[in-house]
Scaffold this motif. Structure first.
Motif: not given
Length: 131
Positions: A29-35, A37-40, A54-56, A94-96
């Motif tokens: 779910g939302v974890r993908v959206d949270l991740a 910017p950091t993954l980019a 897939r990474l999450v 997740g906690h930026a």
């Protein structure tokens, strides 16, 4: 530290990761959206896959497997090290708190970031334990 204390500490610590990791794997779910910017940002420097979900889920699988291993006392030191490696990107992505402009959200993310740092500290103890 006696063996019963070690077993209880490993069970309590590991089961947390096993349960939360399984939930994240099952419903990212939302974890993908949270991740995202950091993954980019990481992709600008490292060649990681572009499938954020897939990474999450992969990170969640590491937490589930390593958490279960730690809880059961199976290779506890490597399990704790795997959890440390998994929790660092989880915490940063997740906690930026530094990226939040909303004071309430910033406070909540700061609390979660600091909590995760404490969890990493506990895992360092587990990884360093020779018992």
């Amino acid at each position: 530290m006696n063996n019963l204390t070690r077993a209880a500490a490993r069970l309590l610590t590991g089961s947390t990761y096993a349960l939360l990791g399984y939930d994240a794997w099952r419903t990212p779910g939302v974890r993908v959206d949270l991740a995202a910017p950091t993954l980019a940002a990481i992709r600008r420097h490292l060649p990681i896959p572009h499938e954020d979900e897939r990474l999450v889920r992969g990170n969640a699988a590491v937490q589930t497997i390593a958490g279960t291993a730690l809880a059961l006392g199976i290779l506890p030191r490597p399990a704790a090290m795997a959890l440390i490696g998994s929790l660092i990107p989880t915490t940063v992505a997740g906690h930026a708190f530094w990226a939040s402009t909303d004071p309430v959200a910033k406070k909540m993310q700061t609390v979660q970031f600091v909590k995760n740092m404490a969890m990493i500290g506990g895992l360092i103890f587990a990884a360093a334990d020779r018992g």
